[in-house]
Design an enzyme around this catalytic site. Structure first.
Site, PDB file in Angstrom:
ATOM      1  N   ARG A   1      -7.148  11.055  -5.891  1.00  0.00           N
ATOM      2  CA  ARG A   1      -8.332  10.241  -5.619  1.00  0.00           C
ATOM      3  C   ARG A   1      -9.593  11.095  -5.721  1.00  0.00           C
ATOM      4  O   ARG A   1     -10.606  10.689  -6.281  1.00  0.00           O
ATOM      5  CB  ARG A   1      -8.148   9.634  -4.233  1.00  0.00           C
TER       6      ARG A   1
ATOM      7  N   TYR B   1     -14.704 -12.157   0.125  1.00  0.00           N
ATOM      8  CA  TYR B   1     -15.439 -10.922  -0.199  1.00  0.00           C
ATOM      9  C   TYR B   1     -16.674 -11.212  -1.061  1.00  0.00           C
ATOM     10  O   TYR B   1     -17.726 -10.592  -0.902  1.00  0.00           O
ATOM     11  CB  TYR B   1     -14.526  -9.924  -0.920  1.00  0.00           C
TER      12      TYR B   1
ATOM     13  N   ARG C   1       0.818  -1.222   0.000  1.00  0.00           N
ATOM     14  CA  ARG C   1       0.000   0.000   0.000  1.00  0.00           C
ATOM     15  C   ARG C   1       0.850   1.270   0.000  1.00  0.00           C
ATOM     16  O   ARG C   1       0.448   2.285   0.580  1.00  0.00           O
ATOM     17  CB  ARG C   1      -0.940   0.044   1.217  1.00  0.00           C
TER      18      ARG C   1
ATOM     19  N   ARG D   1      -3.641   6.427   0.986  1.00  0.00           N
ATOM     20  CA  ARG D   1      -4.211   7.615   1.632  1.00  0.00           C
ATOM     21  C   ARG D   1      -3.302   8.355   2.602  1.00  0.00           C
ATOM     22  O   ARG D   1      -3.592   9.480   2.980  1.00  0.00           O
ATOM     23  CB  ARG D   1      -5.494   7.205   2.377  1.00  0.00           C
TER      24      ARG D   1
ATOM     25  N   ASP E   1      -6.683  -3.138  -7.381  1.00  0.00           N
ATOM     26  CA  ASP E   1      -7.248  -3.762  -6.185  1.00  0.00           C
ATOM     27  C   ASP E   1      -7.449  -5.248  -6.421  1.00  0.00           C
ATOM     28  O   ASP E   1      -7.522  -5.691  -7.574  1.00  0.00           O
ATOM     29  CB  ASP E   1      -8.584  -3.116  -5.799  1.00  0.00           C
TER      30      ASP E   1
END
Ligand code: CP3
Length: 361
Positions: A46, A160, A33, A37, A83
């Site tokens: 973003r 998921y 990552r 963010r 992702d």
């Protein structure tokens, strides 16, 4: 006649060399990552993109955020910005990222007829935006650094798809495992084929190494891990077109919470194992007998500590691995969005500086 040209002549090939256990001058480092963010420039891009998936779907913006951490830190690799949920999205499950909640699927997989409705996506059409991002990033990198491609493991993606999003209990995924194991196997089979095709397309588009994220393998029993997670990752490793010699594309398997199963993972055919911070990298090096390279394994929370503690912990991990090649420095999981970027610079520089003595022979 096709002239004989080297496809990749990486100016910095430390990552690939360490993954293949060839000598290096210092320990390479990249961060899970690393584009994300915690970087204000990421948050701006973003916002410009509109949503997280719009960012992933724009090859130019995905390339921009992939490059952002490389402008700040002396990292030894870029990682494709994308992702692990692109595959189920391409299967038509209706993916949305809900603000402050995470991913959500409008059509989760709950039974055999749901599984029978999904097929293997064609990476160059259904996931073309990912391959275009790889090609755009490769052009921008111009062989300065290797590019890492990735996918989720079949089991992790399946959690998921079955839960319909993130989960605490894995109630539906585990219920399917114990009540209807053939249904879960049918789903994992489609996912293994999808992941293999997806990673092979990333390799064809130019990635130099691949990592399979098995983020939720560690919630399984030892027997279930072998049957429902490792088995399918091993199958994928066997299907990858990894090339030969200096063109080899190494494969890293990362099972978070997989400390108890290192010998089994090392026997999967992978080149390297990603470690979380709950194990000693020295112990794992002894247990796997140098058969694979090891990646990790600093607790991501160390980056909330002082400069001195970050350097001390980096020194500790380098010493625990010891001399010689086969170590790629990383965190034991993704960097937190709350980390101050300058703290990551301290870590990257410390690893480069402090690792030199371990590569002097
Ligand atoms: O490492 C990198 O820099 C490459 C990019 C990358 C992302 N996701 C970007 C991302 C990678 C390798 C992933 C993998 C991924 N995605 C995993 C496996 C790795 C891990 O962390 O264990 C998983 C489980 C996912 C699924 C996922 N994506 C979740 C659960 C979430 C939401 C949770 C959260 O942190 O908000 C995401 C969103 C996501 N993927 C973000 C980023 C930068 C944050 C989205 C945003 O900008 O709002």
């Amino acid at each position: 006649m096709i002239p004989c040209v080297m496809i990749h002549e990486l100016k910095n090939d430390r990552l690939i060399r360490a993954l293949l256990r060839q000598p290096v001058d210092r320990t390479p480092i990249w961060i899970m990552r690393q584009a994300g963010r915690y970087l204000p420039e990421y948050r701006r891009t973003r916002q410009q993109a509109g949503s997280f998936m719009d960012l992933c779907r724009s090859p130019e913006l995905a390339c921009e955020v992939t490059m952002q951490p490389l402008r700040r830190f002396d990292l030894d690799a870029a990682i494709l910005f994308s992702d692990i949920l692109t595959i189920p999205d391409a299967m038509g499950l209706g993916l949305q990222f809900v603000e402050n909640e995470g991913p959500r699927f409008s059509s989760p997989i709950r039974n055999r007829s749901d599984v029978d409705r999904i097929g293997v996506p064609d990476p160059e059409s259904d996931l073309r935006y990912v391959m275009d991002a790889v090609r755009t990033i490769k052009r921008e990198l111009d062989n300065r650094l290797p590019l890492i491609g990735f996918s989720g493991s079949p089991w992790t993606i399946a959690t998921y798809m079955i839960e319909g999003g993130s989960s605490r209990e894995y109630r539906f995924a585990k219920a399917m495992m114990y009540a209807e194991p053939e249904t879960l196997h049918a789903l994992l089979e489609v996912l293994a084929r999808s992941v293999a095709d997806y990673l092979n397309a990333q390799i064809a588009a130019g990635v130099n190494a691949v990592q399979i994220f098995d983020t939720w393998g560690g919630i399984l029993t030892p027997a279930a891990y072998r049957e429902f997670s490792l088995r399918y990752m091993k199958d994928i490793v066997g299907r990858l077109k990894r090339g030969t010699g200096s063109q080899t594309v190494p494969v890293i398997l990362f099972t978070k919470g997989g400390g108890a199963w290192m010998e089994d993972i090392a026997a999967s055919g992978c080149d390297a194992i990603g470690l979380d911070w709950t194990v000693s990298i020295g112990d794992i090096r002894r247990r796997t007998g140098g058969r694979v390279a090891l990646q990790g394994n600093m607790d991501p929370a160390i980056l909330f500590g002082s400069t001195d503690s970050i350097r001390a912990e980096a020194a500790e991990i380098l010493a625990a691995f010891g001399s010689g090649t086969g170590h790629v420095f990383n965190l034991g999981h993704g960097i937190s969005q709350h980390v101050e970027p300058d703290k990551l610079k301290v870590l990257v520089d410390a690893v480069h500086e402090l690792s030199v003595p371990y590569h002097s022979e």
